[in-house]
Design a protein around this motif. Structure first.
Motif, mmCIF file in Angstrom:
data_model
loop_
_atom_site.group_PDB
_atom_site.id
_atom_site.type_symbol
_atom_site.label_atom_id
_atom_site.label_comp_id
_atom_site.label_asym_id
_atom_site.label_seq_id
_atom_site.Cartn_x
_atom_site.Cartn_y
_atom_site.Cartn_z
ATOM 1 N N GLY A 234 0.800 -1.226 0.000
ATOM 2 C CA GLY A 234 0.000 0.000 0.000
ATOM 3 C C GLY A 234 0.833 1.276 0.000
ATOM 4 O O GLY A 234 0.530 2.210 -0.752
ATOM 5 N N THR A 235 1.850 1.320 0.826
ATOM 6 C CA THR A 235 2.593 2.564 0.976
ATOM 7 C C THR A 235 3.289 3.010 -0.316
ATOM 8 O O THR A 235 3.053 4.122 -0.781
ATOM 9 N N PRO A 236 4.134 2.159 -0.925
ATOM 10 C CA PRO A 236 4.749 2.630 -2.174
ATOM 11 C C PRO A 236 3.714 2.899 -3.257
ATOM 12 O O PRO A 236 3.893 3.814 -4.070
ATOM 13 N N PHE B 188 9.010 -3.272 -6.165
ATOM 14 C CA PHE B 188 8.568 -4.561 -6.695
ATOM 15 C C PHE B 188 7.082 -4.775 -6.471
ATOM 16 O O PHE B 188 6.354 -5.149 -7.390
ATOM 17 N N THR B 189 6.606 -4.494 -5.264
ATOM 18 C CA THR B 189 5.206 -4.796 -4.979
ATOM 19 C C THR B 189 4.271 -4.015 -5.904
ATOM 20 O O THR B 189 3.307 -4.552 -6.411
ATOM 21 N N ARG B 190 4.598 -2.753 -6.152
ATOM 22 C CA ARG B 190 3.725 -1.939 -6.986
ATOM 23 C C ARG B 190 3.756 -2.423 -8.437
ATOM 24 O O ARG B 190 2.724 -2.511 -9.102
ATOM 25 N N PRO C 36 5.445 -11.743 0.386
ATOM 26 C CA PRO C 36 4.598 -10.556 0.437
ATOM 27 C C PRO C 36 3.192 -10.860 -0.081
ATOM 28 O O PRO C 36 3.016 -11.732 -0.942
ATOM 29 N N GLY C 37 2.207 -10.136 0.416
ATOM 30 C CA GLY C 37 0.825 -10.397 0.070
ATOM 31 C C GLY C 37 0.552 -10.361 -1.423
ATOM 32 O O GLY C 37 -0.197 -11.177 -1.956
ATOM 33 N N ILE C 38 1.180 -9.414 -2.092
ATOM 34 C CA ILE C 38 0.940 -9.272 -3.523
ATOM 35 C C ILE C 38 1.464 -10.493 -4.265
ATOM 36 O O ILE C 38 0.879 -10.955 -5.249
ATOM 37 N N VAL C 39 2.561 -11.077 -3.765
ATOM 38 C CA VAL C 39 3.152 -12.264 -4.375
ATOM 39 C C VAL C 39 2.257 -13.469 -4.121
ATOM 40 O O VAL C 39 1.963 -14.260 -5.034
ATOM 41 N N MET C 40 1.786 -13.580 -2.890
ATOM 42 C CA MET C 40 0.870 -14.663 -2.553
ATOM 43 C C MET C 40 -0.376 -14.574 -3.434
ATOM 44 O O MET C 40 -0.855 -15.574 -3.959
ATOM 45 N N GLY C 41 -0.893 -13.369 -3.616
ATOM 46 C CA GLY C 41 -2.080 -13.166 -4.438
ATOM 47 C C GLY C 41 -1.848 -13.631 -5.867
ATOM 48 O O GLY C 41 -2.656 -14.366 -6.442
#
Lengths: 345, 506
Positions: free
Chosen positions: B196-198, B206-208, B347-352
């Protein structure tokens, strides 16, 4: 090819708004408009993929439809239009079809689905509710929209704004944009088709240096209004809505001249499954009530009958939208690759 | 023949389930995708830079606060400690969201009091927010190190003529470096995995970028990026595992009794941290509540959140029990437990991303609540395992042996001795999983069933659409949930408190 005429007709629509003299002819050509009262009650379950986030006025339309049809169980999956279109394609490939109807803010996303043969044909009596120019065999445009430059009226005069989207990159203006938004991506696709890939990448790179990214185009227009930037790239209705809620808002619309910067696009709806509920649901969106609501409250351009374009939109004949075949806007992948290459996404 | 403990087969199944997402990512990424390009390099650079800046920021805020709360006799000591730890419990995206709305030209601060503030965004914005919400990691680990130090060495240094500042620097600091490092690495892990933050700060980490790829359904590319992120996470976890805590004989540590003036000065200098990390978000949400009202909030959203999270908590605890027992039973069990901790670093985004693909392959799971709950369970099961272990480890093995000698079979011993004695750990573990699931954002965005909004995803859509006023109720509810989480964390075991409560779980 059909969609090219659609485009030109949108231009004509502007004429219609500006010159009442030609109105009667159009009225004569216009099909009879349908009211929600004439429609059958919706029953059963329907899964709608809605290319919109929270708070959009589309939600109000859907709430009203649900309220009118107590036996109708509408399941809505919300997300960015491009993401949902891609999801529908991936689901079809994996043979996990979930969406029955897809309401997209952008015809590019719809083109993606019609190209893959996922869109179901619509019955003649439905498409004939639209003006003859807007009839498509397997999707229905719901409303029209124009790409605009929303500028801060305290920081800029209309004459300060370049009338070419390419010149914008060479100006010293600070800019807001929302590259993740489907309408923006369609605009980049149009640009790619009009001036070629390399020039578009160069433009994106040059713009990226002076542009600030926002999640959506309401954010873009708000940023322009509060002077965070000089101007923003956004669909026309965000500015009109802001001004209707805040009459002294320091923001106004400007248009580029005959380039992708003033692309005319449409939101639209496709049925992904043959079912009466899906078709009847689409009928609801083309009723006089919904269309005039979207024109008066959402400031979108209605596409049925003789409904007038939203107030506050300048006479469209002063605008010269580019000639782009909207079917080609569906080819989003090269655009995304390009945007990624330019570091914009 | 060795008789395997009964918990082993169950633990094995859970461990296999836990590595499923990683396997899926490798399968996905084996599709022909671009391995690395210039933009990728930029993303890596941004991610690492954000990680280091967060780490440094967390140390700068956390270490002085640790000294303050450990070595200084404060009035209402416990209150201050809880207050300084509080930001840990709040998901940093709430901070990012409110900072984004509050600062900058036309932000809420400007609207309200006419004070012009610079916008907080980009790398610096993300680093500031991350530091504000991760410094408690450093605070906690440093405090643990500090309070284990014996004051007599400092007294010796002072007697030998070193000034107080110098003796702190030369005698105390070297002995707490490991403690500081442990906390700093947890902060780094958080910075790596937070989505969320980035995303709100507009920084391409990476997450974004994984989210952007997912949105254009470049699942293979998203998987490739996910693996790259996992490598970085793995490196951090590896370094973390090499760091040993200082072990000194516990005794009286330093304690200072400052004058009221000095005390006031100390509080004033730390006030900005609390004002920014807690009071500002609360103020912004209340402002929106006051301005927009609460009428438009659909309570079913809160119910959805609670419903999915309760399921996740129950399933996580049921699966965690054999793992925790296996870990106590023997070496192989400990290995299985370690494997199950994989989800902790995903990370959550990776799990998703991984589970969306699983869903597309197994249509009966696609867009179901079950798949979402599975994502929660896989990510947060380490919380449940450590909570349960903290209780069962302290459980004296001789009690079970006594029961067996008295004729109870293994099941009866489990049912009548082990389970009741671990009950507190089980409940605490379930509560932690529940609260973490309530606040989870990225995996929920990807995996939520159709028509299923949670507090976190609703907040995200409100942010995307720009109708900020509607964020008030979900924002305040999330803060309330965080406060409850904090209470449970603080009443839990020390190990749970410092190591696992929030960590890389975002």
């Amino acid at each position: 090819m059909q969609r090219r005429t659609f485009l030109q007709q949108l231009g004509a629509l502007g004429l219609l708004g500006a010159c009442p003299a030609i109105l009667p002819q159009h009225l004569a050509a216009a099909p009879s408009m349908v009211s929600v009262k004439q429609l059958p009650k919706l029953k059963g379950e329907l899964t709608l993929y809605l290319g919109r986030g929270e708070g959009g006025l589309y939600e109000n339309v859907l709430d009203a439809i649900k309220k009118r049809n107590p036996d109708f169980d509408l399941k809505i999956r919300r997300g960015p239009t491009a993401a949902l279109a891609n999801a529908i394609v991936a689901e079809a490939q994996a043979n996990v079809r979930r969406a029955e109807v897809f309401w997209a803010v952008d015809s590019g996303a719809i083109g993606l689905l019609t190209d893959k043969g996922l869109a179901q044909p619509l019955p003649e009596d439905l498409t004939s509710q639209l003006r003859p120019e807007f009839r498509f065999p397997n999707w229905a445009p719901v409303t029209g929209r124009i790409r605009t430059l929303a500028y801060n009226t305290e920081r800029l005069k209309a004459s300060d704004i370049p009338d070419s989207i390419l010149a914008l990159a060479e100006s010293d203006l600070s800019i807001a944009w929302a590259p993740a938004y489907a309408s923006f991506q369609s605009f980049v696709t149009a640009m790619r088709l009009l001036i070629g890939e390399q020039k578009t990448i160069n433009w994106l790179k040059a713009m990226n240096k002076r542009a600030k990214k926002y999640a959506g185009e309401l954010g873009v227009v708000l940023a322009a209004e509060r002077g965070e930037v000089d101007l923003g790239l956004a669909n026309h209705y965000y500015t009109l809505r802001l001004k209707s809620g805040k009459p002294d808002a320091t923001v106004d619309l400007a248009f580029t001249n005959n380039d992708a910067g003033c692309l005319v696009n449409a939101s639209g709806i496709v049925a992904l499954k043959q079912s009466d509920t899906a078709i009847n649901f689409i009928r609801y969106l083309l009723t006089t009530e919904v269309q005039s609501y979207l024109a008066s409250e959402a400031y979108e351009i209605p596409l049925i009958g003789d409904l007038a374009p939203p107030a506050g939109l300048p006479a469209l004949q002063t605008i010269s939208p580019p000639k782009v075949d909207l079917t080609q806007l569906a080819n989003l992948r090269p655009t995304l690759n390009m945007m990624r290459k330019a570091g914009v996404l | 023949m060795i008789r395997w403990p009964i918990s082993y087969p169950f633990a094995l199944i859970v461990a296999l389930l836990a590595i499923l997402p990683v396997v899926v990512l490798f399968v996905l990424a084996s599709d022909s995708v671009q391995f690395f390009d210039a933009h990728n390099l930029k993303v890596l650079y941004n991610t690492l830079l954000l990680m280091f800046m967060t780490l440094i920021g967390a140390v700068i805020i956390g270490v002085p606060l640790a000294f303050l709360t450990t070595y200084i006799q404060l009035p209402m000591q416990r209150f201050w400690i809880v207050l300084y730890i509080a930001p840990l419990a709040m998901p940093s995206y709430l901070g990012a969201f409110t900072f984004y709305a509050a600062f900058g030209p036309g932000g809420e601060i400007k609207n309200l009091i006419g004070l012009s503030t610079p916008s907080i965004d980009g790398l610096f914005g993300a680093a500031i927010i991350m530091s504000l919400y991760t410094y408690p990691f450093v605070l906690l680990t440093t405090r643990a190190a500090l309070s284990s130090l014996d004051a007599s060495q400092v007294y010796a240094a002072r007697t030998l003529g070193l000034s107080l500042a110098k003796s702190l620097w030369r005698v105390v600091l070297p002995r707490i470096v490991n403690g500081i490092a442990a906390g700093a690495l947890l902060a780094a892990m958080y910075a790596l995995s937070d989505f969320g933050t980035p995303a709100i700060m507009g920084l391409d980490t990476f997450t974004r970028v994984i989210y952007v790829e997912y949105n254009s359904f470049g699942l293979a590319q998203a998987a490739m990026l996910s693996i790259q992120l996992l490598v970085v996470v793995g490196l951090v976890l590896f370094v973390e595992s090499r760091i040993k805590g200082t072990q000194e004989k516990p005794s009286q540590h330093l304690l200072f009794f400052p004058k009221p003036m000095q005390l006031t000065g100390m509080f004033l200098s730390t006030a900005p941290v609390i004002i920014l990390s807690i009071i500002l978000p609360l103020a912004i949400f209340f402002l929106w509540l006051w301005r927009d009202g609460a009428g438009h909030f659909d309570l079913s959203i809160a119910w959805n959140s609670a419903h999915a999270s309760i399921l996740a908590a129950v399933v996580a605890v049921i699966l965690a029990l054999p793992l925790a027992f296996a870990a106590i039973a023997g070496k192989l069990g400990r290995l299985l437990e370690r494997i199950a901790f994989v989800g902790f670093g995903v990370p959550g985004i990776v799990m998703g991303t991984a589970l969306v693909y699983v869903g597309l392959q197994l249509p009966f799971l696609y867009q179901t609540l079950g798949l979402l709950v599975l994502a929660y369970v896989l990510r947060f099961i380490p919380l449940a395992v450590s909570s349960i272990r903290a209780k069962t480890e302290s459980l004296d093995g001789s009690l079970v042996n006594a029961a067996r000698v008295l004729g109870a079979n293994r099941y009866e011993a489990l049912r009548r001795i082990t389970l009741p004695l671990s009950m507190r750990g089980i409940i605490a573990g379930a509560a932690l999983v529940f609260l973490e699931s309530m606040r989870e954002l990225p995996a929920t965005l990807l995996l939520g069933p159709t028509g299923f909004e949670t507090l976190a995803t609703y907040l995200w859509r409100v942010y995307e659409a720009g109708y900020f006023g509607r964020a008030a109720i979900p924002g305040l509810l999330l803060i309330l949930i965080s406060a409850i989480a904090l209470t449970i964390m603080l009443s839990g075991e020390a190990g749970v408190k410092t190591k696992l409560t929030k960590g890389p779980s975002k």
